[in-house]
Design a protein around this motif. Structure first.
Motif, PDB file in Angstrom:
ATOM      1  N   SER C  29     110.298  26.309  20.582  1.00  0.00           N
ATOM      2  CA  SER C  29     110.933  26.661  19.310  1.00  0.00           C
ATOM      3  C   SER C  29     111.097  25.431  18.429  1.00  0.00           C
ATOM      4  O   SER C  29     110.780  25.449  17.234  1.00  0.00           O
ATOM      5  CB  SER C  29     112.275  27.310  19.623  1.00  0.00           C
ATOM      6  OG  SER C  29     112.855  27.796  18.470  1.00  0.00           O
ATOM      7  N   VAL C  30     111.552  24.318  19.036  1.00  0.00           N
ATOM      8  CA  VAL C  30     111.740  23.089  18.259  1.00  0.00           C
ATOM      9  C   VAL C  30     110.404  22.579  17.735  1.00  0.00           C
ATOM     10  O   VAL C  30     110.290  22.153  16.575  1.00  0.00           O
ATOM     11  CB  VAL C  30     112.453  22.038  19.125  1.00  0.00           C
ATOM     12  CG1 VAL C  30     112.477  20.709  18.428  1.00  0.00           C
ATOM     13  CG2 VAL C  30     113.852  22.473  19.425  1.00  0.00           C
ATOM     14  N   LEU C  31     109.354  22.662  18.566  1.00  0.00           N
ATOM     15  CA  LEU C  31     108.057  22.149  18.102  1.00  0.00           C
ATOM     16  C   LEU C  31     107.479  23.018  16.993  1.00  0.00           C
ATOM     17  O   LEU C  31     106.915  22.490  16.023  1.00  0.00           O
ATOM     18  CB  LEU C  31     107.088  22.046  19.290  1.00  0.00           C
ATOM     19  CG  LEU C  31     107.503  20.931  20.243  1.00  0.00           C
ATOM     20  CD1 LEU C  31     106.532  20.820  21.384  1.00  0.00           C
ATOM     21  CD2 LEU C  31     107.585  19.609  19.511  1.00  0.00           C
ATOM     22  N   PHE C  32     107.643  24.348  17.107  1.00  0.00           N
ATOM     23  CA  PHE C  32     107.181  25.207  16.012  1.00  0.00           C
ATOM     24  C   PHE C  32     107.975  24.941  14.736  1.00  0.00           C
ATOM     25  O   PHE C  32     107.436  24.980  13.632  1.00  0.00           O
ATOM     26  CB  PHE C  32     107.292  26.684  16.400  1.00  0.00           C
ATOM     27  CG  PHE C  32     106.132  27.180  17.198  1.00  0.00           C
ATOM     28  CD1 PHE C  32     104.857  27.135  16.684  1.00  0.00           C
ATOM     29  CD2 PHE C  32     106.316  27.691  18.463  1.00  0.00           C
ATOM     30  CE1 PHE C  32     103.789  27.588  17.410  1.00  0.00           C
ATOM     31  CE2 PHE C  32     105.246  28.150  19.202  1.00  0.00           C
ATOM     32  CZ  PHE C  32     103.983  28.087  18.682  1.00  0.00           C
ATOM     33  N   PHE C  33     109.264  24.630  14.896  1.00  0.00           N
ATOM     34  CA  PHE C  33     110.047  24.299  13.704  1.00  0.00           C
ATOM     35  C   PHE C  33     109.559  23.013  13.047  1.00  0.00           C
ATOM     36  O   PHE C  33     109.531  22.889  11.814  1.00  0.00           O
ATOM     37  CB  PHE C  33     111.527  24.171  14.071  1.00  0.00           C
ATOM     38  CG  PHE C  33     112.344  23.615  12.963  1.00  0.00           C
ATOM     39  CD1 PHE C  33     112.502  24.322  11.793  1.00  0.00           C
ATOM     40  CD2 PHE C  33     112.906  22.356  13.050  1.00  0.00           C
ATOM     41  CE1 PHE C  33     113.225  23.803  10.760  1.00  0.00           C
ATOM     42  CE2 PHE C  33     113.620  21.831  12.023  1.00  0.00           C
ATOM     43  CZ  PHE C  33     113.776  22.558  10.872  1.00  0.00           C
ATOM     44  N   SER C  34     109.116  22.050  13.857  1.00  0.00           N
ATOM     45  CA  SER C  34     108.578  20.830  13.244  1.00  0.00           C
ATOM     46  C   SER C  34     107.253  21.120  12.542  1.00  0.00           C
ATOM     47  O   SER C  34     106.933  20.476  11.541  1.00  0.00           O
ATOM     48  CB  SER C  34     108.423  19.739  14.289  1.00  0.00           C
ATOM     49  OG  SER C  34     107.260  19.939  15.024  1.00  0.00           O
ATOM     50  N   PHE C  35     106.492  22.126  13.019  1.00  0.00           N
ATOM     51  CA  PHE C  35     105.295  22.542  12.271  1.00  0.00           C
ATOM     52  C   PHE C  35     105.670  23.082  10.898  1.00  0.00           C
ATOM     53  O   PHE C  35     104.985  22.832   9.908  1.00  0.00           O
ATOM     54  CB  PHE C  35     104.516  23.609  13.041  1.00  0.00           C
ATOM     55  CG  PHE C  35     103.724  23.082  14.186  1.00  0.00           C
ATOM     56  CD1 PHE C  35     103.391  21.747  14.246  1.00  0.00           C
ATOM     57  CD2 PHE C  35     103.318  23.913  15.205  1.00  0.00           C
ATOM     58  CE1 PHE C  35     102.672  21.244  15.303  1.00  0.00           C
ATOM     59  CE2 PHE C  35     102.600  23.420  16.270  1.00  0.00           C
ATOM     60  CZ  PHE C  35     102.277  22.088  16.319  1.00  0.00           C
ATOM     61  N   VAL C  36     106.764  23.851  10.848  1.00  0.00           N
ATOM     62  CA  VAL C  36     107.232  24.366   9.553  1.00  0.00           C
ATOM     63  C   VAL C  36     107.539  23.206   8.613  1.00  0.00           C
ATOM     64  O   VAL C  36     107.161  23.208   7.431  1.00  0.00           O
ATOM     65  CB  VAL C  36     108.475  25.261   9.750  1.00  0.00           C
ATOM     66  CG1 VAL C  36     109.056  25.667   8.417  1.00  0.00           C
ATOM     67  CG2 VAL C  36     108.115  26.485  10.541  1.00  0.00           C
ATOM     68  N   VAL C  67     116.875  14.961  16.494  1.00  0.00           N
ATOM     69  CA  VAL C  67     118.236  15.393  16.812  1.00  0.00           C
ATOM     70  C   VAL C  67     118.205  16.658  17.661  1.00  0.00           C
ATOM     71  O   VAL C  67     118.952  16.793  18.637  1.00  0.00           O
ATOM     72  CB  VAL C  67     119.017  15.589  15.500  1.00  0.00           C
ATOM     73  CG1 VAL C  67     120.332  16.276  15.767  1.00  0.00           C
ATOM     74  CG2 VAL C  67     119.285  14.269  14.846  1.00  0.00           C
ATOM     75  N   PHE C  68     117.278  17.596  17.320  1.00  0.00           N
ATOM     76  CA  PHE C  68     117.157  18.812  18.135  1.00  0.00           C
ATOM     77  C   PHE C  68     116.746  18.468  19.564  1.00  0.00           C
ATOM     78  O   PHE C  68     117.295  19.017  20.524  1.00  0.00           O
ATOM     79  CB  PHE C  68     116.121  19.755  17.513  1.00  0.00           C
ATOM     80  CG  PHE C  68     116.677  20.723  16.528  1.00  0.00           C
ATOM     81  CD1 PHE C  68     117.600  21.662  16.923  1.00  0.00           C
ATOM     82  CD2 PHE C  68     116.277  20.714  15.213  1.00  0.00           C
ATOM     83  CE1 PHE C  68     118.112  22.564  16.018  1.00  0.00           C
ATOM     84  CE2 PHE C  68     116.788  21.606  14.309  1.00  0.00           C
ATOM     85  CZ  PHE C  68     117.706  22.532  14.716  1.00  0.00           C
ATOM     86  N   LEU C  69     115.792  17.535  19.701  1.00  0.00           N
ATOM     87  CA  LEU C  69     115.334  17.196  21.050  1.00  0.00           C
ATOM     88  C   LEU C  69     116.438  16.506  21.843  1.00  0.00           C
ATOM     89  O   LEU C  69     116.589  16.743  23.044  1.00  0.00           O
ATOM     90  CB  LEU C  69     114.085  16.304  20.969  1.00  0.00           C
ATOM     91  CG  LEU C  69     112.827  17.047  20.541  1.00  0.00           C
ATOM     92  CD1 LEU C  69     111.666  16.090  20.459  1.00  0.00           C
ATOM     93  CD2 LEU C  69     112.503  18.144  21.513  1.00  0.00           C
TER      94      LEU C  69
END
Lengths: 240, 118, 84
Positions: C29-36, C67-69
């Protein structure tokens, strides 16, 4: 765990889709009024900002002129919000002892590449901060890039040893920002007034924009130190 | 209907905002809720920048102080610059509270939070 | 040409956003958010807002993902993200 909570609630009912469609219709009905495509272009605020920005602030980059010159008080408030968040994070997360050794061995590539990459981070951040009134970028972006250097060191296993020096630098720079802003009342006639005269004949060079580069350097240092302290607080561990 | 970026982007931003709000309303993990909130914030930022008239304008960096027409509107850029930084600060504060809550109770599920129920 | 590229980019952002909200593993989820965030950076650059693009790249994508990670690492001892 999810079996106890019952079945998944994915797309719930057609009413929600209906509300989304109604909301979208309202949105597109009022969108032309918001975006102002019908208003005359010379009556928009942005046009007069573009006219006044080079004469008043001396900065070719109009976005920098708006952020630091026309809205300098807002930027001071924004940096204060960042400071509040950093202080609150220190209160929320800072209970644990800052462990000097990381719990896992850092990556070999990161540990060896850090000395190679570190000067480039610093130089890029410094360049973007100082040239904020000439090129895209400024204190926020350059400060975060220069703080990326410290984040890389934290990832490679180092720890912030002189936290008091970091906080002292942050407070000093914030006070200097306020001092420069207030001294503008005496020396230039207004809050955040231009202490350093603008050279209109040298438009587009480094020393032509008055106090904008000075303020952006302060903002860059303050944002960078706050981000280092935020990330350092996230790395603290609770004592078991 | 001409399909240019200027006509597609408001619809796309609205879709991102609604998607983020839907995620905030239906997810149960706190970190998922903050990710959804950040996605909605990205949608708002895209909506503001899409109003600058960017199809026929230039980047607002003046080469000559006397020629001031033909540039895009610099005001939304300055506002969104502030918005991104403040959004990051809010997300960091919320995530810190989330981590602290997890250390206290060992859960991130919002349906299991019973502290304020009586 | 730029329109086609922008629409492809928007499709990528939309798919990434849906995946970031609906996927079950939190790290995905965090990695897909960084794609956004990366897609929004390119869209800002296409919309002639280089200042906003730089800010989104440095602050909105890099720092928020870090920060998310960090939060994931702090909270992933007992429970993994099995809730959707």
């Amino acid at each position: 765990m999810s079996s106890k909570l019952g079945k998944k609630r994915l797309f719930i009912s057609p009413m929600h889709l209906l509300w989304a469609i109604v909301f979208g219709g309202l949105f597109f009905a009022i969108l032309p009024a918001i975006s102002g495509h019908e208003s005359i272009r010379s009556e928009r605020v942005g046009e007069s900002l573009l006219v006044q920005a080079p004469a008043q602030s001396g900065a070719p980059n109009a976005v920098t002129a708006v952020v630091v010159w026309f809205r300098g008080l807002d930027t001071l408030g924004e940096v204060s919000v960042l400071f509040l968040v950093a202080a609150a994070l220190g209160m929320i997360l800072g209970r644990g002892k800052n462990s000097t050794e990381p719990e896992s061995k850092p990556n070999e590539i990161v540990a060896h590449a850090k000395t190679l990459v570190l000067p480039h981070f610093m130089l890029t951040g410094l360049y973007i901060t100082i040239h904020g009134h000439l090129t895209p970028g400024g204190g926020f972006q350059g400060g975060v890039m220069a703080a990326g250097m410290a984040l890389l060191l934290i990832l490679a296993g180092d720890r912030v040893k002189h936290l008091h020096a970091l906080h002292f630098l942050e407070g000093l720079v914030g006070s200097l920002y306020a001092l420069v802003a207030i001294s503008g009342i005496w020396f230039a006639g207004s809050f955040l007034g231009n202490l350093i005269p603008i050279k209109t004949e040298a438009f587009g060079t480094l020393f032509s924009a008055g106090i904008i580069p000075v303020l952006y350097i302060f903002i860059g240092i303050k944002v960078g130190t706050e981000i280092i302290s935020i990330y350092d607080n996230f790395q603290r561990r609770e004592e078991a | 209907m001409n399909l240019s970026l200027e006509t597609v982007l408001p619809a796309f931003s609205l879709m991102l905002i609604l998607l983020g709000l839907w995620g905030v309303a239906t997810r149960k993990n706190l970190i998922k809720i903050f990710i959804s909130l950040s996605i909605a914030e990205t949608g708002v930022n895209l909506l503001y920048i899409s109003m600058t008239g960017f199809v026929h304008g230039k980047v607002p960096i003046l080469a000559d102080p006397t020629v001031t027409s033909g540039y895009v509107d610099p005001l939304p850029h300055a506002m969104i610059l502030t918005s991104i930084v403040i959004g990051t600060a809010v997300t960091a504060l919320g995530l810190a509270l989330t981590a602290r809550y997890h250390e206290r109770t060992g859960t991130l599920n919002v349906t299991k939070m019973k502290e304020l129920k009586n | 040409m730029i329109t086609v590229f922008g629409i492809l980019l928007m499709a990528m952002i939309a798919i990434s956003a849906v995946k970031a909200i609906t996927t079950t593993k939190l790290i995905d989820s965090v990695l897909f958010f960084s794609f956004v965030g990366i897609g929004a950076t390119i869209l800002f650059a296409l919309m002639k807002a280089p200042d906003v693009a730089l800010t989104e790249a440095a602050v909105g994508t890099g720092l928020v993902t870090l920060v998310f990670l960090s939060t994931l690492r702090r909270t992933s001892e007992q429970e993994h993200g099995d809730e959707q």
